[in-house]
Design a protein around this motif. Sequence first.
Motif, short mmCIF file in Angstrom:
data_model
loop_
_atom_site.label_atom_id
_atom_site.label_comp_id
_atom_site.label_asym_id
_atom_site.label_seq_id
_atom_site.Cartn_x
_atom_site.Cartn_y
_atom_site.Cartn_z
N LEU A 179 0.82 -1.21 0.00
CA LEU A 179 0.00 0.00 0.00
C LEU A 179 0.85 1.26 0.00
CD1 LEU A 179 -2.81 -1.00 2.52
CD2 LEU A 179 -3.04 -0.65 0.05
N LEU A 180 1.88 1.29 0.83
CA LEU A 180 2.72 2.49 0.93
C LEU A 180 3.57 2.69 -0.32
CD1 LEU A 180 3.62 2.28 4.70
CD2 LEU A 180 2.12 3.96 3.61
N ASP A 181 4.01 1.60 -0.94
CA ASP A 181 4.78 1.73 -2.18
C ASP A 181 3.94 2.36 -3.29
OD1 ASP A 181 7.04 0.58 -1.06
OD2 ASP A 181 6.74 -1.38 -2.00
N ASP A 182 2.68 1.96 -3.39
CA ASP A 182 1.84 2.40 -4.50
C ASP A 182 0.94 3.59 -4.18
OD1 ASP A 182 2.93 0.35 -6.01
OD2 ASP A 182 1.27 -1.02 -5.64
N TYR A 183 0.52 3.71 -2.91
CA TYR A 183 -0.48 4.73 -2.56
C TYR A 183 -0.15 5.39 -1.22
CZ TYR A 183 -2.90 1.52 -5.73
OH TYR A 183 -3.23 0.70 -6.77
N SER A 184 1.06 5.85 -1.04
CA SER A 184 1.48 6.31 0.29
C SER A 184 0.63 7.45 0.82
CB SER A 184 2.97 6.66 0.31
OG SER A 184 3.22 7.79 -0.49
N ASP A 185 0.35 8.47 0.02
CA ASP A 185 -0.45 9.60 0.52
C ASP A 185 -1.81 9.14 1.01
OD1 ASP A 185 1.60 11.32 -0.10
OD2 ASP A 185 0.67 12.12 -1.93
N THR A 186 -2.50 8.37 0.20
CA THR A 186 -3.84 7.89 0.55
C THR A 186 -3.78 6.98 1.77
OG1 THR A 186 -4.49 8.03 -1.77
CG2 THR A 186 -5.87 6.67 -0.32
N ALA A 187 -2.82 6.07 1.80
CA ALA A 187 -2.71 5.11 2.91
C ALA A 187 -2.44 5.83 4.23
CB ALA A 187 -1.62 4.08 2.62
N ILE A 188 -1.51 6.78 4.22
CA ILE A 188 -1.16 7.49 5.45
C ILE A 188 -2.33 8.34 5.93
CG2 ILE A 188 0.30 9.32 6.40
CD1 ILE A 188 2.56 8.16 4.57
N GLU A 189 -2.95 9.08 5.03
CA GLU A 189 -4.10 9.92 5.42
C GLU A 189 -5.23 9.06 5.96
OE1 GLU A 189 -5.23 12.75 2.39
OE2 GLU A 189 -3.13 13.25 2.04
N TYR A 190 -5.49 7.95 5.30
CA TYR A 190 -6.58 7.09 5.77
C TYR A 190 -6.25 6.51 7.15
CZ TYR A 190 -10.04 3.58 6.44
OH TYR A 190 -11.04 2.84 7.00
#
Length: 140
Positions: free
Chosen positions: A102-113
């Motif tokens: 998740l962090l490799d591909d979607y870090s901004d979204t994953a962290i915010e969520y």
Amino acid sequence: MPLNMRFRFSPAKDGLVKVLGPLETEIMQILWEDERSTVKKVHRRLAQERDIAYTTVMTTMSRLSEKGVLNRHREGLAYVYSPAITEEDFVQLVVRQVLDGLLDDYSDTAIEYMVDYLARNNPGELERLQQVIQSRTGGL
């Protein structure tokens, strides 16, 4: 932990069934509890709860061995299986693999969520996350 395990992550399922099938999860729970066992003993335990074929248990345990989750060695006429990884280490491995993806591909979204989720559902854990971040960054 060099497991050659590939799994599908099914977030809607509960517990380890998210990454292992239901039968694989039951078998692993038995082996994590007993530390070593044969197909016959595992089948006997599972058969107390439901109708299940011996060959189904044997095939599933063999596949878990091929995936690197179980060790298998022959003692006399039977194979004896034991966990190749503790339950705690397995859970850590799964969490790492899922979060890395998740962090490799979607870090901004994953962290915010993650922050939003903790704020809504577990503010105490959000505070703990803040403390971990401060300890890693030197309080910046």
